[in-house]
Design a protein around this motif. Sequence first.
Motif, short mmCIF file in Angstrom:
data_model
loop_
_atom_site.label_atom_id
_atom_site.label_comp_id
_atom_site.label_asym_id
_atom_site.label_seq_id
_atom_site.Cartn_x
_atom_site.Cartn_y
_atom_site.Cartn_z
N MET A 1 0.85 -1.18 0.00
CA MET A 1 0.00 0.00 0.00
C MET A 1 0.89 1.24 0.00
O MET A 1 1.96 1.24 0.58
CB MET A 1 -0.92 -0.02 1.22
N ASN A 2 0.43 2.25 -0.64
CA ASN A 2 1.16 3.50 -0.72
C ASN A 2 1.30 4.10 0.68
O ASN A 2 0.34 4.21 1.42
CB ASN A 2 0.42 4.45 -1.66
N ASP A 3 2.53 4.51 1.03
CA ASP A 3 2.79 5.04 2.37
C ASP A 3 2.03 6.34 2.63
O ASP A 3 1.53 6.57 3.74
CB ASP A 3 4.30 5.25 2.55
N THR A 4 1.93 7.18 1.64
CA THR A 4 1.20 8.45 1.80
C THR A 4 -0.28 8.20 2.03
O THR A 4 -0.90 8.85 2.87
CB THR A 4 1.40 9.33 0.55
N LEU A 5 -0.84 7.23 1.32
CA LEU A 5 -2.25 6.90 1.49
C LEU A 5 -2.50 6.33 2.89
O LEU A 5 -3.49 6.67 3.54
CB LEU A 5 -2.69 5.91 0.42
N LEU A 6 -1.59 5.49 3.37
CA LEU A 6 -1.73 4.93 4.71
C LEU A 6 -1.68 6.02 5.76
O LEU A 6 -2.48 6.02 6.70
CB LEU A 6 -0.64 3.89 4.96
N GLN A 7 -0.78 6.96 5.62
CA GLN A 7 -0.69 8.07 6.58
C GLN A 7 -1.96 8.93 6.56
O GLN A 7 -2.43 9.39 7.60
CB GLN A 7 0.55 8.93 6.30
N ALA A 8 -2.52 9.14 5.38
CA ALA A 8 -3.76 9.92 5.27
C ALA A 8 -4.93 9.19 5.93
O ALA A 8 -5.74 9.81 6.62
CB ALA A 8 -4.07 10.21 3.81
N VAL A 9 -5.00 7.89 5.74
CA VAL A 9 -6.08 7.10 6.36
C VAL A 9 -5.93 7.09 7.88
O VAL A 9 -6.92 7.22 8.61
CB VAL A 9 -6.09 5.67 5.78
N ILE A 10 -4.71 6.99 8.38
CA ILE A 10 -4.48 7.01 9.82
C ILE A 10 -4.86 8.38 10.39
O ILE A 10 -5.52 8.46 11.45
CB ILE A 10 -3.02 6.65 10.14
N ALA A 11 -4.48 9.46 9.72
CA ALA A 11 -4.84 10.80 10.19
C ALA A 11 -6.36 11.01 10.18
O ALA A 11 -6.93 11.57 11.13
CB ALA A 11 -4.16 11.86 9.32
N LEU A 12 -7.02 10.54 9.13
CA LEU A 12 -8.48 10.67 9.05
C LEU A 12 -9.14 9.84 10.15
O LEU A 12 -10.11 10.28 10.78
CB LEU A 12 -8.98 10.24 7.67
N SER A 13 -8.62 8.66 10.41
CA SER A 13 -9.15 7.81 11.48
C SER A 13 -9.02 8.48 12.83
O SER A 13 -9.94 8.44 13.65
CB SER A 13 -8.45 6.47 11.49
N ALA A 14 -7.88 9.09 13.09
CA ALA A 14 -7.67 9.79 14.36
C ALA A 14 -8.62 10.97 14.50
O ALA A 14 -9.18 11.21 15.57
CB ALA A 14 -6.22 10.25 14.47
N LEU A 15 -8.84 11.67 13.41
CA LEU A 15 -9.77 12.81 13.44
C LEU A 15 -11.20 12.35 13.70
O LEU A 15 -11.92 12.95 14.51
CB LEU A 15 -9.68 13.57 12.11
N LEU A 16 -11.61 11.27 13.05
CA LEU A 16 -12.95 10.75 13.27
C LEU A 16 -13.12 10.20 14.69
O LEU A 16 -14.20 10.35 15.29
CB LEU A 16 -13.27 9.67 12.24
N LEU A 17 -12.08 9.58 15.23
CA LEU A 17 -12.14 9.12 16.61
C LEU A 17 -12.30 10.29 17.59
O LEU A 17 -13.07 10.22 18.55
CB LEU A 17 -10.89 8.31 16.97
N ALA A 18 -11.58 11.37 17.33
CA ALA A 18 -11.69 12.55 18.20
C ALA A 18 -13.09 13.16 18.10
O ALA A 18 -13.67 13.57 19.13
CB ALA A 18 -10.63 13.58 17.82
N ALA A 19 -13.65 13.23 16.90
CA ALA A 19 -14.99 13.79 16.74
C ALA A 19 -16.03 12.91 17.43
O ALA A 19 -16.96 13.41 18.07
CB ALA A 19 -15.32 13.93 15.25
N ALA A 20 -15.88 11.60 17.33
CA ALA A 20 -16.82 10.69 17.99
C ALA A 20 -16.69 10.79 19.51
O ALA A 20 -17.69 10.72 20.22
CB ALA A 20 -16.58 9.26 17.51
N ALA A 21 -15.48 10.95 20.01
CA ALA A 21 -15.28 11.10 21.46
C ALA A 21 -15.92 12.40 21.95
O ALA A 21 -16.52 12.43 23.03
CB ALA A 21 -13.79 11.07 21.80
N LEU A 22 -15.81 13.45 21.17
CA LEU A 22 -16.45 14.72 21.53
C LEU A 22 -17.97 14.57 21.55
O LEU A 22 -18.64 15.04 22.49
CB LEU A 22 -16.03 15.81 20.55
N ALA A 23 -18.52 13.89 20.56
CA ALA A 23 -19.97 13.68 20.52
C ALA A 23 -20.44 12.82 21.69
O ALA A 23 -21.49 13.09 22.30
CB ALA A 23 -20.37 13.03 19.19
#
Length: 103
Positions: A1-23
């Motif tokens: 898998m492309n390393d840049t794509l993996l980093q983007a997916v990890i960053a998006l996952s962390a952002l979604l986890l933070a938003a869900a924790a806030l909710a």
Amino acid sequence: MNDTLLQAVIALSALLLAAAALAAGVRIVRGPAAADRVIALDMLGLLGVAAAGLAALVSDAPAFVDVALGVALVGFLATVAFAGFIARGRLADGPQQAPGDMP
């Protein structure tokens, strides 16, 4: 898998986890019922498991998987305890009294 794509997916996952924790935090504070708060607290536990899994993926440390399992177990037991409290409507298992009895 492309390393840049993996980093983007990890960053998006962390952002979604933070938003869900806030909710979930908002639902814990606002309620309105105890069952809503218990479900939101269980959701926070599941988000903790997901965060530990994400940390295991990012750091390549399998110890975070053990942390995720521990958090999942504690979250499950806490949810069962809160559900029992809601069902009984009281905390302690002290002596039972009928509503009309005087102490």
